[in-house]
Design a protein around this motif. Sequence first.
Motif, PDB file in Angstrom:
ATOM      1  N   THR E  47       0.832  -1.195   0.000  1.00 36.22           N
ATOM      2  CA  THR E  47       0.000   0.000   0.000  1.00 36.22           C
ATOM      3  C   THR E  47       0.869   1.248   0.000  1.00 36.22           C
ATOM      4  O   THR E  47       0.659   2.184  -0.766  1.00 36.22           O
ATOM      5  N   MET E  48       1.862   1.224   0.875  1.00 37.23           N
ATOM      6  CA  MET E  48       2.766   2.364   0.968  1.00 37.23           C
ATOM      7  C   MET E  48       3.445   2.605  -0.369  1.00 37.23           C
ATOM      8  O   MET E  48       3.527   3.740  -0.852  1.00 37.23           O
ATOM      9  N   GLY E  49       3.908   1.524  -0.979  1.00 35.40           N
ATOM     10  CA  GLY E  49       4.604   1.654  -2.252  1.00 35.40           C
ATOM     11  C   GLY E  49       3.706   2.293  -3.299  1.00 35.40           C
ATOM     12  O   GLY E  49       4.116   3.209  -4.019  1.00 35.40           O
ATOM     13  N   LEU E  50       2.456   1.826  -3.340  1.00 35.99           N
ATOM     14  CA  LEU E  50       1.546   2.382  -4.338  1.00 35.99           C
ATOM     15  C   LEU E  50       1.324   3.870  -4.088  1.00 35.99           C
ATOM     16  O   LEU E  50       1.296   4.671  -5.022  1.00 35.99           O
ATOM     17  N   CYS E  51       1.175   4.232  -2.823  1.00 38.47           N
ATOM     18  CA  CYS E  51       0.992   5.649  -2.502  1.00 38.47           C
ATOM     19  C   CYS E  51       2.175   6.453  -3.002  1.00 38.47           C
ATOM     20  O   CYS E  51       2.020   7.529  -3.584  1.00 38.47           O
ATOM     21  N   VAL E  52       3.361   5.919  -2.751  1.00 37.08           N
ATOM     22  CA  VAL E  52       4.551   6.667  -3.146  1.00 37.08           C
ATOM     23  C   VAL E  52       4.608   6.794  -4.666  1.00 37.08           C
ATOM     24  O   VAL E  52       4.895   7.861  -5.203  1.00 37.08           O
ATOM     25  N   ILE E  53       4.266   5.708  -5.358  1.00 35.02           N
ATOM     26  CA  ILE E  53       4.256   5.811  -6.826  1.00 35.02           C
ATOM     27  C   ILE E  53       3.293   6.913  -7.259  1.00 35.02           C
ATOM     28  O   ILE E  53       3.628   7.773  -8.065  1.00 35.02           O
ATOM     29  N   PHE E  54       2.115   6.889  -6.668  1.00 40.57           N
ATOM     30  CA  PHE E  54       1.116   7.882  -7.047  1.00 40.57           C
ATOM     31  C   PHE E  54       1.658   9.300  -6.825  1.00 40.57           C
ATOM     32  O   PHE E  54       1.661  10.141  -7.722  1.00 40.57           O
ATOM     33  N   VAL E  55       2.147   9.539  -5.621  1.00 38.69           N
ATOM     34  CA  VAL E  55       2.610  10.890  -5.309  1.00 38.69           C
ATOM     35  C   VAL E  55       3.787  11.267  -6.192  1.00 38.69           C
ATOM     36  O   VAL E  55       3.879  12.385  -6.696  1.00 38.69           O
ATOM     37  N   LEU E  56       4.660  10.317  -6.396  1.00 37.14           N
ATOM     38  CA  LEU E  56       5.864  10.592  -7.163  1.00 37.14           C
ATOM     39  C   LEU E  56       5.509  10.966  -8.598  1.00 37.14           C
ATOM     40  O   LEU E  56       6.008  11.948  -9.156  1.00 37.14           O
ATOM     41  N   VAL E  57       4.631  10.189  -9.176  1.00 36.77           N
ATOM     42  CA  VAL E  57       4.257  10.462 -10.561  1.00 36.77           C
ATOM     43  C   VAL E  57       3.584  11.818 -10.652  1.00 36.77           C
ATOM     44  O   VAL E  57       3.948  12.666 -11.483  1.00 36.77           O
ATOM     45  N   CYS E  58       2.610  12.062  -9.771  1.00 35.40           N
ATOM     46  CA  CYS E  58       1.882  13.324  -9.851  1.00 35.40           C
ATOM     47  C   CYS E  58       2.808  14.500  -9.620  1.00 35.40           C
ATOM     48  O   CYS E  58       2.803  15.470 -10.379  1.00 35.40           O
ATOM     49  N   SER E  59       3.608  14.406  -8.578  1.00 35.03           N
ATOM     50  CA  SER E  59       4.426  15.581  -8.269  1.00 35.03           C
ATOM     51  C   SER E  59       5.484  15.785  -9.332  1.00 35.03           C
ATOM     52  O   SER E  59       5.759  16.906  -9.736  1.00 35.03           O
ATOM     53  N   ASN E  60       6.039  14.691  -9.836  1.00 38.57           N
ATOM     54  CA  ASN E  60       7.004  14.830 -10.919  1.00 38.57           C
ATOM     55  C   ASN E  60       6.367  15.532 -12.101  1.00 38.57           C
ATOM     56  O   ASN E  60       6.957  16.415 -12.721  1.00 38.57           O
ATOM     57  N   MET E  61       5.143  15.134 -12.389  1.00 39.97           N
ATOM     58  CA  MET E  61       4.458  15.705 -13.544  1.00 39.97           C
ATOM     59  C   MET E  61       4.266  17.202 -13.341  1.00 39.97           C
ATOM     60  O   MET E  61       4.644  18.019 -14.177  1.00 39.97           O
ATOM     61  N   VAL E  62       3.705  17.550 -12.201  1.00 41.20           N
ATOM     62  CA  VAL E  62       3.410  18.957 -11.967  1.00 41.20           C
ATOM     63  C   VAL E  62       4.690  19.782 -11.952  1.00 41.20           C
ATOM     64  O   VAL E  62       4.778  20.845 -12.564  1.00 41.20           O
ATOM     65  N   ILE E  63       5.683  19.265 -11.286  1.00 42.83           N
ATOM     66  CA  ILE E  63       6.923  20.048 -11.171  1.00 42.83           C
ATOM     67  C   ILE E  63       7.588  20.189 -12.529  1.00 42.83           C
ATOM     68  O   ILE E  63       8.102  21.237 -12.890  1.00 42.83           O
ATOM     69  N   SER E  64       7.515  19.131 -13.304  1.00 42.71           N
ATOM     70  CA  SER E  64       8.092  19.205 -14.634  1.00 42.71           C
ATOM     71  C   SER E  64       7.353  20.245 -15.466  1.00 42.71           C
ATOM     72  O   SER E  64       7.962  20.997 -16.227  1.00 42.71           O
ATOM     73  N   LEU E  65       6.041  20.303 -15.293  1.00 40.89           N
ATOM     74  CA  LEU E  65       5.253  21.274 -16.050  1.00 40.89           C
ATOM     75  C   LEU E  65       5.676  22.700 -15.721  1.00 40.89           C
ATOM     76  O   LEU E  65       5.751  23.557 -16.593  1.00 40.89           O
ATOM     77  N   MET E  66       5.920  22.929 -14.455  1.00 39.23           N
ATOM     78  CA  MET E  66       6.199  24.315 -14.088  1.00 39.23           C
ATOM     79  C   MET E  66       7.687  24.565 -13.876  1.00 39.23           C
ATOM     80  O   MET E  66       8.074  25.553 -13.296  1.00 39.23           O
ATOM     81  N   ARG E  67       8.552  23.648 -14.395  1.00 42.55           N
ATOM     82  CA  ARG E  67       9.973  23.766 -14.069  1.00 42.55           C
ATOM     83  C   ARG E  67      10.591  25.062 -14.570  1.00 42.55           C
ATOM     84  O   ARG E  67      11.522  25.578 -13.969  1.00 42.55           O
ATOM     85  N   ASN E  68      10.008  25.592 -15.676  1.00 44.19           N
ATOM     86  CA  ASN E  68      10.641  26.796 -16.202  1.00 44.19           C
ATOM     87  C   ASN E  68      10.099  28.060 -15.568  1.00 44.19           C
ATOM     88  O   ASN E  68      10.556  29.157 -15.845  1.00 44.19           O
ATOM     89  N   LEU E  69       9.094  27.890 -14.761  1.00 41.12           N
ATOM     90  CA  LEU E  69       8.464  29.076 -14.189  1.00 41.12           C
ATOM     91  C   LEU E  69       8.910  29.325 -12.757  1.00 41.12           C
ATOM     92  O   LEU E  69       8.490  30.283 -12.125  1.00 41.12           O
ATOM     93  N   LEU E  70       9.767  28.436 -12.245  1.00 40.06           N
ATOM     94  CA  LEU E  70      10.109  28.523 -10.816  1.00 40.06           C
ATOM     95  C   LEU E  70      11.043  29.682 -10.517  1.00 40.06           C
ATOM     96  O   LEU E  70      11.995  29.938 -11.238  1.00 40.06           O
ATOM     97  N   LYS E  71      10.778  30.354  -9.437  1.00 38.03           N
ATOM     98  CA  LYS E  71      11.709  31.377  -8.945  1.00 38.03           C
ATOM     99  C   LYS E  71      12.518  30.757  -7.806  1.00 38.03           C
ATOM    100  O   LYS E  71      11.963  29.983  -7.009  1.00 38.03           O
ATOM    101  N   PRO E  72      13.801  31.058  -7.745  1.00 40.54           N
ATOM    102  CA  PRO E  72      14.657  30.348  -6.776  1.00 40.54           C
ATOM    103  C   PRO E  72      14.131  30.374  -5.347  1.00 40.54           C
ATOM    104  O   PRO E  72      14.133  29.360  -4.663  1.00 40.54           O
ATOM    105  N   HIS E  73      13.677  31.530  -4.892  1.00 40.21           N
ATOM    106  CA  HIS E  73      13.316  31.569  -3.479  1.00 40.21           C
ATOM    107  C   HIS E  73      12.018  30.842  -3.205  1.00 40.21           C
ATOM    108  O   HIS E  73      11.684  30.559  -2.065  1.00 40.21           O
ATOM    109  N   LEU E  74      11.256  30.535  -4.250  1.00 39.74           N
ATOM    110  CA  LEU E  74       9.982  29.848  -4.013  1.00 39.74           C
ATOM    111  C   LEU E  74      10.046  28.375  -4.378  1.00 39.74           C
ATOM    112  O   LEU E  74       9.051  27.667  -4.305  1.00 39.74           O
ATOM    113  N   ARG E  75      11.234  27.959  -4.803  1.00 40.68           N
ATOM    114  CA  ARG E  75      11.407  26.588  -5.270  1.00 40.68           C
ATOM    115  C   ARG E  75      10.929  25.552  -4.252  1.00 40.68           C
ATOM    116  O   ARG E  75      10.003  24.784  -4.511  1.00 40.68           O
ATOM    117  N   ILE E  76      11.575  25.578  -3.096  1.00 43.25           N
ATOM    118  CA  ILE E  76      11.285  24.548  -2.112  1.00 43.25           C
ATOM    119  C   ILE E  76       9.822  24.577  -1.720  1.00 43.25           C
ATOM    120  O   ILE E  76       9.150  23.544  -1.620  1.00 43.25           O
TER     121      ILE E  76
END
Lengths: 343, 452, 284, 202, 206, 196
Positions: E47-76
């Motif tokens: 169950t834990m593994g599946l959750c991590v896959i889900f979160v990882l895929v989603c967050s990777n996707m979103v972050i990749s989408l906005m990777r060029n729009l990030l400002k350094p101080h707001l990155r984290i």
Amino acid sequence: MVQNLTVSPSPHINKHHSTQSIMLNVIIALMPSLAAAVFFFRMKAVYVTATCVITCLISEWLCNWYRKKPNSLGDLSAVITGLILAFSVPPALPIFAAIIGSAFAIIVGKMVFGGLGANIFNPAMIGRAFLTASFGGLMTMWTVPATIDPNMPVMTAANTTVMTQATPLAWSKEAIKSKNVKDETKKVNASVANGMLKNLLTGSRGGCIGETCSIALIIGGLYLILTGIITWHIPAAVLISTFVFSSIPYFINSNYYASPVFHLLSGGLLIGAFFIATDPVTSPLTIKGRWIFGIGVGGLTILIRTLGAYPEGMMYSILLMNSVTPLIEKFCKIVPAGGIPNA
Amino acid sequence: MNFPGKLTFKGGVHPNDYKTLSSQCAIKTIPVPKQLSIMLSQHIGAICKPLVNKKDTVTTGQLIANADAFVSAGIHSPVNGTVKDIALCSHPVLGRAQAIIIESSDDNQPKQPVPNTFDVSFNPALYSADKIFDAVRNAGIVGMGGAGFPTSVKIKANPKAPITDIIINACECEPFITCDYRLMLEWTYQILAGASLISKSLGCNNIYIGIENNKPDAIDIFNKAIKTTSFASNIKIAPVKTKYPQGGERQLIKSILNKEVPTGGIPPMVGVLVSNVATCAAIAEAVVLNTPLTHRVVTVSGNGIKNPGNFYAPIGMAVGELIETAGGLTHDAVKIILGGPMMGFAIADLATPLTKTSGAITVLAQKDIVKRNQTPCIRCGRCIASCPVNINPTKIAHGVKHNQLDIAQQYYMSACIECGCCTYICPADIDLTGYIKTGKILVARQKKLMPK
Amino acid sequence: MIFENTFIFAQIDLLKLWQDAWPAAVTMLVLGFGFAVILLVASEKLKVVQDERIEKVAAALPGANCGACGCAGCADYAKMVVMDPTLLGKCAPGGSKTMALIAGILNLQISEDVPKRPIVHCNASKDDKTYLAKYDGIPSCTAANAIANTQACKFGCLGFGDCKAACKFSSIKIVNGLATIDYNTCTGCGACMKACPRGLIEMVPFKQSRIMTVACRSQESGKDTKAFCKVGCIGCKLCTKQTDAFEVNNNLAKLDYNKYSPNEQFETAMKKCPTGIIVFRGKE
Amino acid sequence: MLSKIKFFMQQSWLLLLASFLFGLMIAVADTAWKPKVEENKTGKVKNMMKGLINANSFEVAAKDVNIPSDKGFIKTDIYKAVDEQGNVLGYEYITSGSGFGDKIELIIAVDAKCEKYLGYQVLSSNETPGFGDKIKGDYFSKQFVGAPAAEFTLVKVGKAEDIDNQIVAISGATITSTAMVNIFNKSIVSVKETLAQKGLIK
Amino acid sequence: MADGINTSPNYFNALTAGLWKENPTFRLLIGMCPPLAVTTAVKPALTMGLCVIFVLVCSNMVISLMRNLLKPHLRIIMFCLSIAAFVTVADLYLKAFAPDMSEILGAYVPLIIVNCIIIFRAEACASKSNVLVSILDGIGSGSGFTCALIILAGIRELLASGKFADIQVMPKGFVPWAAMQMPVGAFVTLGLLIGFAAIITAPKKD
Amino acid sequence: MSNISVLIMAFLSVVIVNNFVFTKFLGTCPYLGCSGRIDTAFGMGLAVTFVTTLSGILTWLVDHYILVPNKLEITRYICYIIVIAGAVQLVEMYVKKFFPPLYKSFGIFLPLISTNCVILGICLFINIWGINNLPEVAVLSAGAGIGFTVAICIMAAIRETLKLADVPPALKDAPITLITAGLLTLGFMGFTGMIK
Ligand SMILES: Cc1cc2nc3c(=O)[nH]c(=O)nc-3n(C[C@H](O)[C@H](O)[C@H](O)COP(=O)(O)O)c2cc1C
Ligand SMILES: Cc1cc2nc3c(=O)[nH]c(=O)nc-3n(C[C@H](O)[C@H](O)[C@H](O)COP(=O)(O)O)c2cc1C
Ligand SMILES: Cc1cc2nc3c(=O)[nH]c(=O)nc-3n(C[C@H](O)[C@H](O)[C@H](O)COP(=O)(O)O)c2cc1C
Ligand SMILES: Cc1cc2nc3c(=O)[nH]c(=O)nc-3n(C[C@H](O)[C@H](O)[C@H](O)CO)c2cc1C
Ligand code: SF4
Ligand code: SF4
Ligand code: SF4
Ligand code: SF4
Ligand code: FES
């Protein structure tokens, strides 16, 4: 080469005390306890002890073989590990558990760190802790000594009486736990005064294979100290601190808490003080460090015995002090005779 | 008698001393060897430069090499002869080093010791401090206890750091060695004379002679001599405990004076001078008779020697030749050591010459040496307990072994006096002293103090 | 089982959904706004100027802050690497790619016309040397060098491999008691040179992929050298007669590496050497 | 001022937008799944109760009953288990006491006359796996099914198969066993009293 | 064409790297808390593994989408925000549809937010690569992580109860090793497994 | 006052008996990564202690005074992590700017741990345990950090000695650290039941 000459750095002579001879002396010192154990628990003690020792040797050999390292069975330290482990488990422990415990002790407790001298924790206590954690029920099945139970058949392991409780420490623990049952402690303290003290000394009581006979342990311990195999500091620190710390609750309320003498003679305290806490590998090198170590062991033991959930704390306190041994050494650095050099 | 110290120190070991092998052998003079190789570096400090050339003829006592530096000592020829060569020769410490090779001529007579020159009537007042200094310097005397520090430097009074106590080191704590013991028995007055000359030079009247209490006859003979002389009446005999390394200067100072020489420091820092008995004898001879240091007493002993003895040998003589003088090697001799078995240097080239600091040749037989079969440290703490300077040899050695010199230094590697007690006692047969020495070399190299 | 009803909200009235959901969304918005303001102000007000390479390196790092490098996080490692480039390669997650990137940023390839490579100035294997005794001490060159007569030759390779231990690139092997360098993997870092207690290893300019050398350091007289070693330089001066790049001092021939070029004279010198101690070193 | 705002928006629009959208996302998920989550919460206790007494419905028989435990009293409800015909099958209540590791929370079931236990379920506990947590296992819990609803005593040796007032301790976990027995002993009296007061039992 | 050649192995790499070569648990040693905490049995681990896959895929996707729009101080803070949002969703989902698992996993589901793998992949991959690579990378790393969890949980469950995924495996006489369910079991087993992985991958030395 | 003793008990509980590293497995990554040297370990421990205290209190305040009254529990995780990350980033910038020496000794660890399990862990557990007064929150969150410091310092000293041991190459560093940690938990089991 005219003559078969050798060159090497000085010194060119050394004393004939080897690791092996030191270990052999420890084994000799453990023999009185083994004899007592065989006397009280008959063949059970023999079977368990033999299993532990043999498994320890085999495990160590296997590890060395796997790492292609020279065979180190000759230093006899694995024999001690096996003996100490066997001495700290109940006589009725099934053989399979003894095998698991010994293998765990040697492999995870010793060889993964690099073998003799490198381990942080006392291998035998690691084995015991693993067994306690895994097979709690089996580790609290006490055999009635042959001296108490006349029915105990001589020289066979089968059909001997096994009872689930009745070590002296367990009585005292129950008394502390259920604060209203004064009688139990009274019983304990009274029994120390009459009769029980004798049983604690001779070993005619329930308990682990090698821990019951205090006299045999004291003989072995004195042998080690007098032959210079161990220094007296750790045993002294453990015994003194146990005595001091256990008299505090006793003097506050002797109805609930067992007497210092009882604490000194019961459970694994003596074998721990003389044989286990003194394991050179896992205790500090320096005299000051040894005092701190010993006091820590004694203090924690009493802490666990009186406040903790377990009746006995020797094993845990030794493991805990093992873990802080590097820290102790770090902060008890000895100062050169000429003082610390400037700059 | 009361001493500030307890006549012992913390640590140390008790090896079997084997002194009886040679303690009853009186000092013997020996025939002049055919060839001598005189090392240019025999002491601490600047290395000497040869003053002679190939084929030059030299006479007994002639200065053949010298250095200008203050911390240095000249080297003299022990014989009449010709310089055959100046070439590399085996050296017990340096391996190979430059030596002046002298072929002795046939007219040489063996030099005889001069103890008879000295008796109760000796009067140190005849010699001024300057004269003593000059004589010692001209004679090229260096410490004969082992370290080889130029003695003239030691006995020059320094008003900024006055010496308050003088200790004559007569412990001879190493097993086998008996040369100092024989000196004490045979050259008693010469030694006392040397001691009083040192005290004159430094203007210091507290003199102790530290003798291990396993040499009661030496203690006796000194006590008697002191009672009969006037010049040595201020000398006190300290019967220190028999224990290796009682003769180490730090340990001796602790035992007798209860003072600790600071780590990394030297005895003058606590106002003490320590000098060996042989050095004292050499000083006396140099000051009174103006003879340079060209001969010394050497114990040749050990279970690998046929006829152990104490010999008055010229410096530069090949070890092998001296061994032959002592009857030669037994068939089971396996290790030849220049010095004692605890601190001496093992050599294999029998052509290695004696130097001013070689007090003994010890030859060990198979049964004496224990084959090193190093096993893991069991952290028994014996090395710490035996270390006379109270450091942690095992930590240091393991630091060096695993190339972590910073750990080694944190545990005060530099304080080690390389006495060898820790290796001696270690049940795991770890060559702790060897690692520590190696570590010191590595650190020195790191600091570029040592040329490669 | 688990998945049934997952999409339950498809049936839900969107308006109601919005009514239920807006407070959370708005809170988040407010929160986001607050932090945006604070961090913007802070990042402007609290800026600290630092070596810009540090930031570049930091950007090249994986940013896992895993601590594998032993430093306190990636930013710290970046700083450390910039100050001490020997720490390069400590970042395990980054691997070799990151290492290359950082090396690029730090300009680590020190441009050098003639690369220097180590040469071991001894060519005597165990069988060539004379031993007077068995050495029974710590197996380290530094330790053995401190003992007289470990081997008869005081100048030759001891073969305990202090240099091997110092080489981070595993380029040195001890072949029959003689340190032998693999020039294909050696990077010329010079660690081995510092490790050898006998100073046998010297960093030499390699104009060609292999170079000639007098592989001996023995200053013993010819007679002693011969007694000690089958392949030692006896100072016979035959080589010096071929070319002036060779010079004999203290019974030892030395080649001036700057004067070396692969030609006839050198070949002859090599052939003439009676003990065959003039050899090639370098890539085969 | 305006330029500052512009600069701010330039820098931060993404954060603002993302916060809003993510806020919306989780809020939607929450709204959509909340009923199910609630249902699970109540469902768990219901299921456990059902596991003890297979009844049609559970009604609150007494609210906020004070039951003594280690630390004073705990307030709990007593449920009446009723089958389809409306027959009372028994009563169940939640109670707790401190065990070896942490609090042990139990659902205890008694029969309609409050004479016999019908068993218990562990609602929550933090006993050592392999030791105290054997209270979840059949070996220990079967001893309580059908046992008379009176004072229990703990014994170390005995037959677990005998259904009586002697509870055989889990070996190696005496403390947990004692705690269990205490929980039963302390609660049953006041439960009986309450039910009797309400006239539900005699 | 040239592009295609260059990037197609890239996709494959992104997907497979996390399985072994860059397995987060055994090779990179990041995100070590869950492998220790939730591996008492196979089911929660899965169950834990599946959750991590889900979160990882989603967050990777979103972050990749906005990777060029990030400002350094707001990155984290942006990373945290998106990860936390998906974790909340996953947590709610478990609460709704797998309540017993949710109870066992407890605080470890929200703790996925700070799991080092997620931030690491965000920094190392998503903020530098395109969306597809990021998603594949998420799946790859997540699966590697899940596999690690299951191996570990399998061993521990087997020894601690004689079962695998609640199915009895060990023979009747087997006495369970309760210690394997305790922290010791987790730490020691994981340590030995990582050592084992190192032995397998160690380059053959001559 | 029993209040004080409650606090002391809570502190001991979270430092020793329920040590976060050993019983809750939190903060394992820095525990493995930063335990190689004792000074690094101590710096890390200090930084963690600082941040747990800060964020434990902040998140509790946010939870108690904003989220719960407004029924916004669903945004709890997001709020927690943003509060933590933001606060840590602010403190780091501040310390770096105004106290460079302090920054050197422990500030450098701050970014590393803003996303560390212990920090969020203590905030979540405070919530799960239902602690409802500020002093206890403060003690628990500081205690969690101190517990981490104790654990990592013990491990650092052990690893410094293990550097001189012949650990099998495959088990060097992280694996042996994990195994040692496991054996340490065996020892810490002795404290079980001492504090409820
Ligand atoms: C050296 C040694 C250490 C021991 N350490 C422990 C310990 O830490 N905990 C424990 O429960 N029993 C330990 N024992 C066993 C107890 O001494 C013994 O079983 C005691 O009587 C407790 O019994 P009980 O658990 O039934 O009360 C140890 C025994 C020996 C020989
Ligand atoms: C371990 C050790 C043992 C020593 N043993 C002696 C000894 O037995 N006799 C001796 O004269 N010097 C011994 N020395 C040398 C003394 O420390 C000191 O250098 C010497 O006594 C100084 O006198 P000198 O300059 O006249 O040689 C020893 C040194 C060390 C380090
Ligand atoms: C690892 C371990 C876990 C334990 N867990 C529990 C437990 O959960 N509950 C309990 O009552 N006793 C537990 N104990 C045992 C108690 O400390 C103590 O030994 C017990 O009360 C003695 O019980 P006995 O008399 O039945 O042997 C545990 C012991 C160990 C070693
Ligand atoms: C005095 C002494 C006590 C020892 N005690 C133990 C012990 O309690 N347990 C053990 O496994 N080994 C013991 N040994 C053996 C050995 O030191 C031990 O196995 C090492 O820890 C293995 O590295 C002892 C050795 C000596 C000399
Ligand atoms: S004497 Fe040897 S075995 Fe003992 S502590 Fe020292 S080095 Fe280790
Ligand atoms: S050799 Fe050095 S470390 Fe060893 S005992 Fe002597 S002084 Fe101490
Ligand atoms: S240490 Fe450096 S220079 Fe020497 S062989 Fe290795 S890579 Fe080459
Ligand atoms: S070259 Fe030097 S360091 Fe290398 S093996 Fe030879 S002597 Fe040792
Ligand atoms: S996953 Fe917990 S600290 Fe990395």
